[in-house]
Design an enzyme around this catalytic site. Structure first.
Site, PDB file in Angstrom:
ATOM      1  N   ASP A 181      11.139  12.490 -25.100  1.00  0.00           N
ATOM      2  CA  ASP A 181      12.364  13.034 -24.512  1.00  0.00           C
ATOM      3  C   ASP A 181      12.863  12.108 -23.396  1.00  0.00           C
ATOM      4  O   ASP A 181      12.177  11.147 -23.030  1.00  0.00           O
ATOM      5  CB  ASP A 181      12.060  14.439 -23.965  1.00  0.00           C
ATOM      6  N   ASP A 268      20.753  19.965 -27.573  1.00  0.00           N
ATOM      7  CA  ASP A 268      19.900  20.923 -28.281  1.00  0.00           C
ATOM      8  C   ASP A 268      20.686  21.909 -29.147  1.00  0.00           C
ATOM      9  O   ASP A 268      21.761  22.388 -28.764  1.00  0.00           O
ATOM     10  CB  ASP A 268      19.089  21.746 -27.267  1.00  0.00           C
TER      11      ASP A 268
HETATM   12  C1  GLA Z   1      14.891  18.914 -24.322  1.00  0.00           C
HETATM   13  C2  GLA Z   1      14.797  18.625 -25.810  1.00  0.00           C
HETATM   14  C3  GLA Z   1      14.301  19.852 -26.532  1.00  0.00           C
HETATM   15  C4  GLA Z   1      12.959  20.295 -25.971  1.00  0.00           C
HETATM   16  C5  GLA Z   1      13.059  20.509 -24.468  1.00  0.00           C
HETATM   17  C6  GLA Z   1      11.708  20.703 -23.829  1.00  0.00           C
HETATM   18  O1  GLA Z   1      15.888  19.853 -24.060  1.00  0.00           O
HETATM   19  O2  GLA Z   1      16.027  18.195 -26.314  1.00  0.00           O
HETATM   20  O3  GLA Z   1      14.205  19.602 -27.915  1.00  0.00           O
HETATM   21  O4  GLA Z   1      12.003  19.305 -26.266  1.00  0.00           O
HETATM   22  O5  GLA Z   1      13.656  19.393 -23.832  1.00  0.00           O
HETATM   23  O6  GLA Z   1      11.807  20.919 -22.459  1.00  0.00           O
END
Ligand code: GLA
Length: 625
Positions: A181, A268
């Site tokens: 990430d 997301d």
């Molecule tokens: C980000 C990512 C998600 C998840 C969260 C975890 O938002 O895009 O897919 O992994 O972090 O905190």
């Protein structure tokens, strides 16, 4: 002396290549490292549990994958997301697992856990961040599972620790998959509330969401490349998957395929229809940027929740059909310990999974586009097609599927098999109409007689095309992505604005700016639209002839430009055109490519890029036109 001259020549050749990104390489330069010949499949803890993940939940999902038969269908990666870490031990930099939730790590690490998954015939995935800190440390401040200790101990991300952490995850702990990430590179600017309140060490952001000029694309790509190199180092057998999670930022939609096995193309997903449209659109227009070894990632499946729960099976099946035809990774995000049959039947639809896992690796291409209805067609390796008729809206729509959409001959019968009802439809010729219920996707496997009898259009084979250079000079945000009401801030912010670079990139059967392909008034139903200053690498599996009809796109933004088209075979020039300008009639270009492994298609122009058309670009079996 001879040696010296040879060395000098080699040096100048290298210098020429470095200076000229359009010089043919004779090679396939998209990422081939890692184990992602087809899109990864499995399960991830995030959508079901957020940071409240634990060993029981993860192993429960693993057991369910085995017991339900999903593992046999290919769902083999069991991935822990954010929340697993306790802290970094400062004395030697080693990460500590939160053993209160992963008790099998009490002896010092995740090896017993990965051994367990491996003994079940599954693979194990871990999660980290490229910065010092993770997403949860900025966004889940009430989580019970945040790292603890001093500011330094809470720096659980890869920043400054790439080599050591990758060695720990893969060589010591035995993981097979990693999601990296980027919140640590984005959300820890000096002065941010959580930076101050949590006492984190600030990091001047390398990524500014929505501020491309304030994003250091080169550095972000460089750090992800360091991770890729470490992964290769600590996985000499090549059995690993590298998931880049930069949410469509830092122009990752253009370079992800050079570095990782999958790359998030958007922010997301949430279990909202509108949000699903947003993440889907961020990947569905990028067919030419994915191929075996590297996949566009519109985020994990949210089947089982919200608009995709057991009471919304039409929507859930649409979500799954779309991910399947777009070659998206299929990562289940549901608590599988309690999955109803109606949902298991969706993930477990072997015909739909087979579309996604087809060995050709050709992402579906949008054959008809509108905000209401989309028709998406994917070439399968046996020569048949998958086709999705996708009703995006809340009203029923009439969808007419034509032979042209499928690139099939309109006078020959076309057979469709419905991959949800399993019904084989009566053959038709020319076209056939369907009424789609609100938000319904009909997904078919289609067979018929190919319109192009002895070859394939390149736009049917995106998995064989690597866009080595797309000619985009300044990244521009892609406006073709559904703008959802923010699931996080509602209408409190300035709204969803185009945000992911990639506009002007290469397109199958469309111009770089989304128009139909057209040169001097002649329309091309098949072809590749791209900017000048571009180089495509095309894998040739035994075809003997390359042909196209080329020219400047009638929608060019730069009508004054002059361009030339070049075709290379394994690095040798095979054909080229004279200089062409906007409005000039399209010209044919062709070459004998017998025995050639990599065909390269180069367009050179002067000054600013102009959009051009490789009309009807095809590889054919017969050496002559
Ligand atoms: C980000 C990512 C998600 C998840 C969260 C975890 O938002 O895009 O897919 O992994 O972090 O905190």
């Amino acid at each position: 002396m001879r040696l010296l001259i040879a060395a000098a020549l080699a040096l100048s050749a290298t210098a020429a290549t470095a200076a000229d990104p359009l010089a043919p390489t004779g090679r396939w330069t998209a990422n081939t490292r890692g184990a992602a010949a087809t899109p990864p499949m499995g399960w991830n803890s995030w959508n079901a549990f957020r940071t409240e993940v634990n060993e029981e939940k993860v192993l429960g999902a693993a057991q369910a994958l085995v017991d339900t038969g999903l593992a046999k269908l290919g769902y083999r990666y069991v991935n822990i997301d954010d929340g697993w870490w306790l802290k970094r031990r400062v004395s030697d930099g080693r990460l500590q697992v939160r053993t209160a939730i992963f008790p099998s790590a009490a002896g010092g690490g995740f090896r017993p856990f990965t051994d367990k998954l491996h003994s079940m015939g599954l693979k194990a995935g871990i999660y980290t961040d490229l910065g010092r800190n993770a997403c949860s440390q900025a966004y889940d401040l009430k989580s019970p599972n945040l790292p603890v200790g001093t500011a330094e101990e809470r720096e659980v991300g890869l920043y400054g620790h790439i080599d050591g952490d990758i060695r720990l995850f893969f060589a010591d702990w035995g993981f097979d998959y990693i999601k990296v990430d980027s919140c640590g590179l984005t959300d820890y600017a000096p002065g941010r509330d959580h930076v101050l309140s949590q006492g984190y060490r600030p990091l001047v952001p390398l990524i500014d969401r929505g501020g491309p000029a304030r994003t250091d694309i080169v550095k972000v790509r460089g750090l992800y490349t360091e991770v890729a190199d470490a992964l290769a180092r600590y996985n000499p057998d090549g059995d690993y998957v590298f998931s880049i999670c930069a949410w469509g930022q830092a122009n990752v939609r253009a370079w992800g395929k050079q570095v990782g096995n999958l790359w998030r193309t958007s922010d997301d997903i949430t279990p909202n229809w509108s949000r699903m449209l947003h993440t889907f659109d961020s990947a569905s227009g990028r067919a030419l940027y994915a191929q075996p070894g590297g996949w566009n990632d519109p985020d994990m499946l949210f089947i089982g929740a919200g608009d995709f729960d057991e009471n919304h099976l039409v929507e859930a099946r649409s979500h799954f059909s779309l991910w399947a035809i777009a070659n998206a990774p299929l990562l289940i995000g549901y608590d599988l310990r309690n999955a109803p049959k109606s949902l298991l039947d969706i993930w477990g639809n072997a015909d739909v999974v087979a579309i996604n896992q087809d060995s050709g690796g050709h992402q579906g291409v949008i054959a008809y586009d509108s905000d209401d209805l989309q028709i998406i067609v994917k070439t399968l390796s046996d020569g048949s097609k998958a086709v999705a008729l996708f009703n995006r809206g809340l009203a029923p729509v009439e969808a007419t599927l034509t032979a042209d959409h499928l690139k099939f001959a309109s006078e020959s019968p076309i057979q469709l098999k419905d991959l949800w009802s399993k019904e084989a439809l009566a053959p038709f010729t020319g076209e056939r109409s369907f009424t789609l219920a609100p938000r319904e996707t009909r997904l078919f496997r289609a067979s018929g007689t190919r319109a192009l009898a002895d070859g394939m259009y390149l736009s049917e084979l995106p998995g064989n095309v690597n866009v080595a250079e797309d000619g985009v000079v300044n990244p521009e945000p892609d406006p073709m992505i559904h703008r959802a009401l923010s699931p996080w801030s509602g209408s409190r912010s300035s709204g969803e604005r185009p945000n992911y670079a990639g506009w002007g990139g290469a397109q199958a059967d469309a111009s770089p700016y989304g128009q139909p392909l057209q040169v001097a008034g002649r329309r091309f139903g098949s072809g590749i639209g791209i900017l000048s200053g571009s180089r495509l690498e095309v894998r040739n599996a035994g075809a003997r002839r390359f042909s196209a009809v080329v020219g400047v796109d009638d929608w060019t933004r730069n009508p004054a430009a002059k361009v030339r088209f070049y075709v290379y075979g394994d690095g040798r020039l095979l054909a080229s055109t004279a200089a062409l300008t906007a409005g000039a009639a399209p010209v044919p270009i062709s070459a004998d490519v017998s025995g050639v492994k990599i065909v390269e298609l180069v367009v050179r122009g002067e000054g600013q890029p102009t959009s051009v058309v490789w009309g009807e670009a095809a590889l054919s079996a017969s050496p002559r036109a």
